[in-house]
Structures are given as C-alpha cells and as structure tokens.
Design an enzyme around this catalytic site. Structure first.
Site, PDB file in Angstrom:
ATOM      1  CB  THR A 210      -0.858  -0.032   1.298  1.00  0.00           C
ATOM      2  OG1 THR A 210      -1.888  -1.129   1.570  1.00  0.00           O
ATOM      3  CG2 THR A 210      -1.945   1.083   1.249  1.00  0.00           C
ATOM      4  NE  ARG A 238      -7.251  -8.158   2.553  1.00  0.00           N
ATOM      5  CZ  ARG A 238      -6.527  -7.244   2.985  1.00  0.00           C
ATOM      6  NH1 ARG A 238      -6.257  -6.578   2.475  1.00  0.00           N
ATOM      7  NH2 ARG A 238      -6.166  -7.184   4.027  1.00  0.00           N
ATOM      8  CB  VAL A 239     -12.639  -5.133   1.626  1.00  0.00           C
ATOM      9  CG1 VAL A 239     -12.724  -3.515   1.764  1.00  0.00           C
ATOM     10  CG2 VAL A 239     -13.446  -5.185   0.735  1.00  0.00           C
ATOM     11  CG  ASP A 241      -5.926  -1.174   6.011  1.00  0.00           C
ATOM     12  OD1 ASP A 241      -4.975  -2.254   5.207  1.00  0.00           O
ATOM     13  OD2 ASP A 241      -4.450  -0.177   6.375  1.00  0.00           O
ATOM     14  CB  THR A 261       1.855   1.088   4.260  1.00  0.00           C
ATOM     15  OG1 THR A 261       3.077   0.529   5.483  1.00  0.00           O
ATOM     16  CG2 THR A 261       1.249   2.047   3.928  1.00  0.00           C
ATOM     17  N   GLY A 264      -4.079  -5.795   6.211  1.00  0.00           N
ATOM     18  CA  GLY A 264      -5.084  -4.337   6.991  1.00  0.00           C
ATOM     19  C   GLY A 264      -5.414  -5.259   7.929  1.00  0.00           C
TER      20      GLY A 264
HETATM   21  N1  GLY Z   1      -2.970  -2.272   4.000  1.00  0.00           N
HETATM   22  C1  GLY Z   1      -3.616  -2.772   3.233  1.00  0.00           C
HETATM   23  C2  GLY Z   1      -4.539  -4.424   3.239  1.00  0.00           C
HETATM   24  O1  GLY Z   1      -3.886  -4.758   4.164  1.00  0.00           O
HETATM   25  O2  GLY Z   1      -4.937  -4.300   2.046  1.00  0.00           O
END
Ligand code: GLY
Length: 355
Positions: A210, A238-239, A241, A261, A264
C-alpha cells in the site's frame, strides 16, 4: 502483562510508549527531533516513484493548489507505475488472478471522505474515491457497481494485470496453493527449497504494498490518500483497511493526518489511523502517536499470542508539519519520504516488536 513483555531487552536507543501502553523492544536511528514545516507532502513510498510522486504533489502545492489536489495527483503517480506490485496498475492480483483495488481519500478542509473497495480495471482508484467524495453524498462504493460508477464519470476500463504481476501470481499458484490441483504432486510437497524438475521450490509469501500520501498546504489545510492492490493473492472480495476511513486513513484539519500500510486486518480492528490522529489531538507527537498504535495492537495480543506481531507501518503528520512513522516488522526502522521548501528527504522513524 506477561513477564516476557516486561523483561524485553532494548537495543540502541529504546523508547517507551505513552500512558497505558507498555514497553516494547525497539530502536530509533534518527527519529528526531524533526523540524516541523509547512507546506509539505509526505508518502510511505521511499523509492524513486515515491520521490516522483512528491515532486508532483509539491509542484501543485507551489502553484497554490490544495492539499487535496496534491495528495490525489501524487498518489496517481504511484498508482500508474507498472513496476510497483502493491498499488494500482501492476498491483498483484487476488487468488484468481484478478487485480482488485482499494483506495480512500479524505479532505480535512471540508471533513469529506470517499473510498472504493474491490474496484477492478481502473488504474487510478483514488481519483474514483475523490469523485464519490465530491459528487455524491456517499463515502464508500464497492465492486462492480463502483466500476460502473467510475465508467459513467469517464474513467477508462483497462487490464491492470501486467506481465510481471501475472508471472508472480502464476509462480505463487504453482508453488503454494494447497487448495487445488496446482503445484507439485502431493508426494513432493513439503520438499521446500530443493531442486525438483530443474526448478527451485520455495514458498512465495503474501505481500502488501500500500501507499499513503498526506499533505498540508499553504492555507494549513490537510488531506490524505491511501491506495493499494491489497494483500497479494487475497480471497476474491477481501477488503483491507485502505478504503476504510479511520483504519487505513484519517484526517482532522485541526490536528493532522495518519495512514497505514501493511496487513490491514489489525489496522481495521483497532481503527489505527483514527487512533493516531486522536493521540496527536491529546498532545502526542506524530512519532509517539504512531508508536502508540503499535502498542495498542500488541497489547491486544499479549494474552492471546505474545509472540505474534502483525506487520504494519504507520505514518503521520500534524498541522505544524512534524512527521512520524513506525513499523512492527522489517529489518530496519520505518521510513517515509517528505518534500518541503528545504527539498526532498527521507525520515527514519522507529521499529517496534513484541518479540
Ligand atoms: N493495507 C493493505 C491491505 O491490507 O489490504
């Protein structure tokens, strides 16, 4: 608190965390003091693309453009880089070989936010997030409907899977998938790092990549972007953070901004970026506030699995232009790059671990 944690050894200059937090092993090479200065633009990306992104953001700030313009256009530079495998175009795909992007944007001046989750085929997801923020009363859109929305606003649908990313994904598929018929025959699995059929069998780890871009403009207004292709080879849908306001990104115009980053899941559970900004509001420096967030996460695991420390990196800036960053894992302390009237520089924060 377990004795394992309280008796931790300190390496180099150790640091303690704020009230309610506990000590954890860590060291700081050049964490501060850092002279706060505005305007400025910072990013978690410390490579050449990060520098190019900051140059873009800085030139906009110097033209008198807003922090919001600066963070969006700077983040676009990173999103459009085909070589970067963690963000936008060229990002590593999900388990099925499809690149699904998450991004968020927040404007401190108007206390507005926008985000997209699981967006496919659009190279600049943070710009779609900005349209959601400015042209609708919503904050978050996801999946195919977010794509349809983006196309209505003129975004071009394109294949985001580069050859480089496709080869990494195929390699992952053939080497470590245990859930289907890909990869080595059953009887050869587990023979890691041995040469089999003239090729090296080694585990390919999940990756995250990220980026955060945060800025304070000439008027003292603050904005931020977080954008990512998410966890590599993630389960479709999947989502992470990054598109969740308060988790992967948070901005308060009176205080500052923070972004996350790394993996998440824990960032979501502890609302890390919101927490960091609230700690700054209580008087903590950006550096201390980032360390507070790591401590918050470690504290949650101390009774469940004291050896476990999720992999995250936090960056933050306050209204005075002071910055901070810390990471939970890695060989060296966390870094961020920044651009001010004094030029481009890399700031080194701290590294903390519960181990
Ligand atoms: N920080 C990015 C994710 O976990 O998707």
């Amino acid at each position: 608190m377990s004795s394992k944690i309280t008796r931790r050894r300190f390496i180099g200059r150790s640091f303690s965390l704020g009230a309610g937090a506990f000590l954890f092993r860590g060291f700081s090479l050049s964490a501060g003091p850092q002279k706060g200065m505005t305007p400025l633009v910072i990013t978690s990306h410390t490579n050449q693309t990060g520098q190019a992104a900051l140059e873009k953001g800085w030139s906009l700030l110097m033209e008198g453009k807003t922090a919001l313009d600066a963070v969006e256009k700077a983040a676009n530079v990173i999103e459009l880089d085909p070589e970067g495998t963690g963000v936008g175009y060229g990002g590593l795909p999900n388990e099925e070989g499809i690149v699904q992007l998450d991004a968020s944007i927040m404007d401190g001046r108007t206390y507005s936010a926008g985000s997209v989750a699981c967006l496919e085929n659009i190279k600049t997801p943070c710009s779609v997030a900005r349209i959601i923020m400015e042209e609708t009363d919503h904050v978050m859109m996801a999946g195919n409907d977010a794509l349809k929305f983006a196309k209505k606003w003129g975004f071009k649908e394109e294949n985001l899977l580069t050859e480089k990313a496709r080869k990494i994904w195929l390699r992952w598929k053939t080497e470590i998938s245990k859930s289907d018929d890909w990869g080595l025959p059953d009887h050869l699995r587990g023979l890691k790092k041995k040469k089999i059929n003239n090729r090296m069998s080694e585990e390919i780890q999940y990756r995250t990549g990220t980026t955060n871009v945060l800025a304070v403009d000439k008027n003292g207004d603050i904005a931020g972007v977080t954008t990512t292709s998410g966890l590599s080879f993630k389960i479709p849908g999947r989502v992470g953070d990054s598109p969740i306001i308060g988790a992967g990104l948070y901005v308060d115009n009176e205080v500052g901004a923070a972004g996350a980053t790394g993996r998440g899941e824990d960032v979501i559970k502890c609302c890390a970026s919101f927490y960091i900004v609230m700690r700054m509001k209580e008087g903590r420096t950006p550096q201390q506030a980032c360390e507070d967030a790591v401590a918050l996460i470690a504290e949650k695991y101390k009774n469940i699995n004291p050896k476990f420390m999720p992999g995250e990196k936090f960056i933050a800036v306050n209204k005075r232009g002071e910055v901070g960053c810390t990471s939970t894992r890695g060989r060296r302390p966390a870094r961020l790059s920044l651009q001010t009237a004094e030029g481009y520089s890399v700031y080194e924060g701290t590294k903390g671990s519960s181990r």
